[in-house]
Design a protein around this motif. Structure first.
Motif, PDB file in Angstrom:
ATOM      1  N   ASP A  83      20.349  10.708 -56.693  1.00 35.04           N
ATOM      2  CA  ASP A  83      19.723   9.752 -55.775  1.00 35.04           C
ATOM      3  C   ASP A  83      18.690  10.426 -54.875  1.00 35.04           C
ATOM      4  O   ASP A  83      18.364   9.917 -53.802  1.00 35.04           O
ATOM      5  N   ALA A  84      18.168  11.544 -55.325  1.00 34.60           N
ATOM      6  CA  ALA A  84      17.159  12.239 -54.535  1.00 34.60           C
ATOM      7  C   ALA A  84      15.876  11.406 -54.477  1.00 34.60           C
ATOM      8  O   ALA A  84      15.577  10.604 -55.359  1.00 34.60           O
ATOM      9  N   GLY A 285      19.735  -6.010 -47.251  1.00 32.59           N
ATOM     10  CA  GLY A 285      20.569  -6.528 -46.178  1.00 32.59           C
ATOM     11  C   GLY A 285      20.055  -6.214 -44.800  1.00 32.59           C
ATOM     12  O   GLY A 285      19.027  -5.556 -44.608  1.00 32.59           O
ATOM     13  N   ARG A 286      20.784  -6.735 -43.843  1.00 27.55           N
ATOM     14  CA  ARG A 286      20.484  -6.469 -42.440  1.00 27.55           C
ATOM     15  C   ARG A 286      20.744  -4.998 -42.142  1.00 27.55           C
ATOM     16  O   ARG A 286      21.731  -4.416 -42.615  1.00 27.55           O
ATOM     17  N   ALA A 287      19.894  -4.425 -41.330  1.00 26.53           N
ATOM     18  CA  ALA A 287      20.023  -3.007 -41.004  1.00 26.53           C
ATOM     19  C   ALA A 287      21.363  -2.699 -40.361  1.00 26.53           C
ATOM     20  O   ALA A 287      21.987  -1.665 -40.648  1.00 26.53           O
ATOM     21  N   GLU A 288      21.845  -3.597 -39.496  1.00 25.94           N
ATOM     22  CA  GLU A 288      23.093  -3.314 -38.791  1.00 25.94           C
ATOM     23  C   GLU A 288      24.289  -3.235 -39.730  1.00 25.94           C
ATOM     24  O   GLU A 288      25.330  -2.648 -39.374  1.00 25.94           O
ATOM     25  N   LEU A 289      24.160  -3.803 -40.926  1.00 25.60           N
ATOM     26  CA  LEU A 289      25.228  -3.692 -41.916  1.00 25.60           C
ATOM     27  C   LEU A 289      25.046  -2.462 -42.797  1.00 25.60           C
ATOM     28  O   LEU A 289      25.930  -1.612 -42.896  1.00 25.60           O
ATOM     29  N   LEU A 290      23.900  -2.356 -43.458  1.00 22.38           N
ATOM     30  CA  LEU A 290      23.701  -1.273 -44.416  1.00 22.38           C
ATOM     31  C   LEU A 290      23.561   0.091 -43.752  1.00 22.38           C
ATOM     32  O   LEU A 290      23.809   1.123 -44.390  1.00 22.38           O
ATOM     33  N   ARG A 291      23.137   0.119 -42.495  1.00 23.03           N
ATOM     34  CA  ARG A 291      23.000   1.391 -41.787  1.00 23.03           C
ATOM     35  C   ARG A 291      24.196   1.707 -40.884  1.00 23.03           C
ATOM     36  O   ARG A 291      24.205   2.743 -40.209  1.00 23.03           O
ATOM     37  N   SER A 292      25.183   0.837 -40.869  1.00 26.80           N
ATOM     38  CA  SER A 292      26.334   1.078 -39.988  1.00 26.80           C
ATOM     39  C   SER A 292      27.078   2.338 -40.436  1.00 26.80           C
ATOM     40  O   SER A 292      27.161   2.628 -41.639  1.00 26.80           O
ATOM     41  N   PRO A 293      27.622   3.115 -39.505  1.00 26.13           N
ATOM     42  CA  PRO A 293      28.339   4.345 -39.873  1.00 26.13           C
ATOM     43  C   PRO A 293      29.485   4.101 -40.839  1.00 26.13           C
ATOM     44  O   PRO A 293      29.773   4.934 -41.704  1.00 26.13           O
ATOM     45  N   GLU A 294      30.134   2.939 -40.715  1.00 28.24           N
ATOM     46  CA  GLU A 294      31.268   2.642 -41.582  1.00 28.24           C
ATOM     47  C   GLU A 294      30.834   2.428 -43.035  1.00 28.24           C
ATOM     48  O   GLU A 294      31.541   2.822 -43.977  1.00 28.24           O
ATOM     49  N   ALA A 295      29.657   1.788 -43.233  1.00 29.96           N
ATOM     50  CA  ALA A 295      29.193   1.489 -44.595  1.00 29.96           C
ATOM     51  C   ALA A 295      28.381   2.621 -45.192  1.00 29.96           C
ATOM     52  O   ALA A 295      28.329   2.771 -46.417  1.00 29.96           O
ATOM     53  N   ALA A 296      27.741   3.417 -44.343  1.00 24.01           N
ATOM     54  CA  ALA A 296      26.794   4.427 -44.829  1.00 24.01           C
ATOM     55  C   ALA A 296      27.380   5.829 -44.815  1.00 24.01           C
ATOM     56  O   ALA A 296      26.718   6.797 -44.448  1.00 24.01           O
ATOM     57  N   THR A 297      28.626   5.953 -45.242  1.00 21.19           N
ATOM     58  CA  THR A 297      29.226   7.280 -45.369  1.00 21.19           C
ATOM     59  C   THR A 297      28.598   7.998 -46.570  1.00 21.19           C
ATOM     60  O   THR A 297      27.951   7.377 -47.422  1.00 21.19           O
ATOM     61  N   ALA A 298      28.794   9.301 -46.651  1.00 20.34           N
ATOM     62  CA  ALA A 298      28.184  10.090 -47.726  1.00 20.34           C
ATOM     63  C   ALA A 298      28.547   9.531 -49.098  1.00 20.34           C
ATOM     64  O   ALA A 298      29.727   9.334 -49.406  1.00 20.34           O
ATOM     65  N   GLY A 299      27.540   9.258 -49.899  1.00 15.59           N
ATOM     66  CA  GLY A 299      27.746   8.772 -51.261  1.00 15.59           C
ATOM     67  C   GLY A 299      27.954   7.285 -51.392  1.00 15.59           C
ATOM     68  O   GLY A 299      28.114   6.783 -52.519  1.00 15.59           O
ATOM     69  N   SER A 300      27.927   6.553 -50.294  1.00 15.06           N
ATOM     70  CA  SER A 300      28.213   5.109 -50.358  1.00 15.06           C
ATOM     71  C   SER A 300      27.267   4.362 -51.274  1.00 15.06           C
ATOM     72  O   SER A 300      27.664   3.426 -51.973  1.00 15.06           O
ATOM     73  N   TYR A 301      25.996   4.732 -51.270  1.00 14.37           N
ATOM     74  CA  TYR A 301      24.996   4.015 -52.049  1.00 14.37           C
ATOM     75  C   TYR A 301      24.478   4.859 -53.224  1.00 14.37           C
ATOM     76  O   TYR A 301      23.415   4.573 -53.772  1.00 14.37           O
ATOM     77  N   ALA A 302      25.236   5.872 -53.595  1.00 14.80           N
ATOM     78  CA  ALA A 302      24.837   6.744 -54.701  1.00 14.80           C
ATOM     79  C   ALA A 302      25.678   6.434 -55.934  1.00 14.80           C
ATOM     80  O   ALA A 302      26.840   6.057 -55.835  1.00 14.80           O
ATOM     81  N   SER A 303      25.056   6.559 -57.104  1.00 14.76           N
ATOM     82  CA  SER A 303      25.783   6.536 -58.372  1.00 14.76           C
ATOM     83  C   SER A 303      24.918   7.261 -59.394  1.00 14.76           C
ATOM     84  O   SER A 303      23.790   7.659 -59.097  1.00 14.76           O
ATOM     85  N   THR A 304      25.434   7.457 -60.580  1.00 17.71           N
ATOM     86  CA  THR A 304      24.751   8.307 -61.559  1.00 17.71           C
ATOM     87  C   THR A 304      23.300   7.897 -61.795  1.00 17.71           C
ATOM     88  O   THR A 304      22.416   8.735 -61.877  1.00 17.71           O
ATOM     89  N   TYR A 305      23.063   6.604 -61.918  1.00 23.10           N
ATOM     90  CA  TYR A 305      21.717   6.141 -62.257  1.00 23.10           C
ATOM     91  C   TYR A 305      21.022   5.399 -61.113  1.00 23.10           C
ATOM     92  O   TYR A 305      19.898   4.907 -61.290  1.00 23.10           O
ATOM     93  N   ALA A 306      21.667   5.316 -59.962  1.00 17.21           N
ATOM     94  CA  ALA A 306      21.038   4.667 -58.812  1.00 17.21           C
ATOM     95  C   ALA A 306      19.801   5.454 -58.392  1.00 17.21           C
ATOM     96  O   ALA A 306      19.798   6.682 -58.399  1.00 17.21           O
ATOM     97  N   SER A 307      18.747   4.722 -58.057  1.00 15.13           N
ATOM     98  CA  SER A 307      17.480   5.332 -57.618  1.00 15.13           C
ATOM     99  C   SER A 307      16.797   6.152 -58.700  1.00 15.13           C
ATOM    100  O   SER A 307      15.917   6.959 -58.392  1.00 15.13           O
ATOM    101  N   ASN A 308      17.177   5.956 -59.975  1.00 16.31           N
ATOM    102  CA  ASN A 308      16.503   6.748 -60.997  1.00 16.31           C
ATOM    103  C   ASN A 308      15.031   6.339 -61.061  1.00 16.31           C
ATOM    104  O   ASN A 308      14.683   5.157 -60.919  1.00 16.31           O
ATOM    105  N   PRO A 309      14.129   7.296 -61.242  1.00 14.22           N
ATOM    106  CA  PRO A 309      12.696   7.000 -61.149  1.00 14.22           C
ATOM    107  C   PRO A 309      12.165   6.079 -62.232  1.00 14.22           C
ATOM    108  O   PRO A 309      11.145   5.425 -62.036  1.00 14.22           O
ATOM    109  N   LEU A 310      12.848   5.986 -63.377  1.00  8.52           N
ATOM    110  CA  LEU A 310      12.415   5.043 -64.405  1.00  8.52           C
ATOM    111  C   LEU A 310      12.613   3.603 -63.936  1.00  8.52           C
ATOM    112  O   LEU A 310      11.725   2.754 -64.074  1.00  8.52           O
TER     113      LEU A 310
END
Length: 434
Positions: A83-84, A285-310
């Motif tokens: 997810d770099a 989503g709303r910033a207060e949800l997706l950026r909240s400390p509870e939801a945005a822990t390390a790896g929360s929005y990462a997966s093998t193919y998430a954010s892949n450049p293709l």
């Protein structure tokens, strides 16, 4: 009919391929070899107008040259670095911020619709206040085949029941009202019950919903349904989580179906048409949800193919064409023309019980007769296969056929598809009656 080259290839792959294909694939028995715009070509050289747009995914049609160029160029540079950050990601984020409602200004990228639904559920669960430990959903909704998505709608498999913590409300299916009522004299009793059992309950954290139910047969809500529910959810602190995996990206004539229906969601899931059928999904989503400390822990929005450049390249190219060429507005205009053609079919064929839709998304419901409204999956299947033989591809599911042509289809192709569909219904009715 399936030609000899296709039949040989299907027989060859059947030796090792697990069964369990979609109804349309099992019924159609085709091997599609090429696609361009609204056209598909099978292995024997037969052409088809694709009124299913892949799996309701090809907003720009098959192999749109700008999407092909973007994917090809990116494939020569870089495919996957987890997810770099890559050079195109900031551009796509800015583009989404321009296309989506202003309050939905934070995004996470994934690969599939089911994956982004699971991510949204994690956000809801992470941010829900103490005591709000249940989630609402609508009956007959479809959110994917993963465990969390299935549990939402109490979709059991085999002898295993995993209802989870979800509460089901009534979807607004006026043709088949589960309460036996008639609109508008019903006074939207279905919405009142969703308010009572979900929106006004202090232990419910969110309502997950399709603004227009897709897999259920393109169930378009009547005026007032979502206004009543959304108002109650907002007043009671229940999050509105919109599954726009199918409808998002312009298919309904607005970038989000929620915009047409007056809903202001807190989270939105998008996929299918966002990258013209290439695997890609967005959680907005709303910033207060997706950026909240509870939801945005390390790896929360990462997966093998998430954010892949293709995927990012395909989505960026797709959405820029939609924006530049005004294709959302075009979907609305073409949808009106398609609606007129389908209304004429509804008037002609009694076995076509209901036609409903919005933008370039329609559902045709086939019945044994209009009085009983008994579903007729055999007729729907016959219509689908007959249409294929005539050169028209549709999306079959039970007794319902869905239509979702690409936004780039021209009026002549739209008219030709409607003509072929009429002929297919005519022949299928004769076949079934005989």
């Amino acid at each position: 009919m399936t030609g000899h080259r296709q039949r040989a290839r299907l027989n060859r792959e059947a030796r090792h391929l697990a069964p369990g294909a979609s109804e349309e694939t099992a019924a159609g028995q085709r091997v599609f070899a090429e696609g361009a715009g609204a056209l598909l070509t099978d292995l024997d050289g037969n052409e088809y107008l694709d009124f299913a747009a892949g799996t309701l995914t090809q907003s720009l049609g098959h192999c749109h040259p700008e999407v092909v160029d973007a994917l090809t160029a990116q494939a020569r540079r870089l495919w996957n670095v987890h997810d770099a950050a890559t050079p195109g990601r900031a551009d796509l984020l800015d583009l989404l911020a321009r296309l989506l409602p202003g309050h939905l200004g934070t995004y996470a990228f994934f690969s599939t619709g089911a994956e982004v639904v699971e991510a949204a559920l994690r956000v809801v669960q992470a941010t829900a206040p103490a005591g709000r430990n249940r989630i609402g959903a609508l009956r007959h909704g479809f959110h994917g085949k993963t465990m969390g998505a299935r549990m939402l709608v109490h979709w059991d498999i085999g002898h295993q029941a995993f209802a989870g913590n979800s509460v089901l409300g009534y979807a607004p299916n006026c043709y088949r009202c589960p309460l036996g009522l008639t609109y508008p004299s019903c006074e939207l009793r279905c919405a009142s019950l969703v308010r009572k059992h979900i929106a006004e309950k202090p232990n419910v954290a969110a309502l997950v919903f399709e603004p227009v139910q897709g897999a259920a047969g393109v169930v378009v809500p009547p005026p007032g349904y979502w206004e009543r529910i959304a108002e109650a959810c907002r007043a009671n602190g229940v999050l509105l989580v919109a599954d726009e995996v199918l409808t998002g990206g312009g298919r309904t004539g607005a970038f989000l179906a929620c915009e047409l229906l007056g809903i202001e969601p807190d989270l939105v899931m998008l996929s299918k048409g966002m990258a013209n059928g290439f695997p890609f999904a967005v959680l907005a989503g709303r910033a207060e949800l997706l950026r909240s400390p509870e939801a945005a822990t390390a790896g929360s929005y990462a997966s093998t193919y998430a954010s892949n450049p293709l995927g990012i390249a395909a989505a960026d190219a797709t959405l820029r064409v939609i924006e530049r060429d005004g294709l959302t507005e075009r979907a609305a205009a073409l949808g009106e023309l398609l609606g007129e053609r389908l209304a004429a079919l509804h008037a002609r064929f009694d076995r076509l019980g209901d036609v409903r839709g919005v933008g370039l998304l329609y559902g045709l419901e086939f019945v044994t007769d209009r009085e009983s409204r008994t579903p007729d999956p055999d007729l729907a299947r016959a219509v689908h296969t007959t249409a294929l033989d005539l050169g028209l591809r549709t999306a079959l599911g039970g007794h319902i056929i869905r239509l979702a042509p690409p936004f780039t289809i021209d009026e002549a192709q739209l008219d030709e598809g409607a003509r072929l569909l009429e002929l297919a219904i005519e022949r299928a009715v004769e076949q079934v009656v005989a």
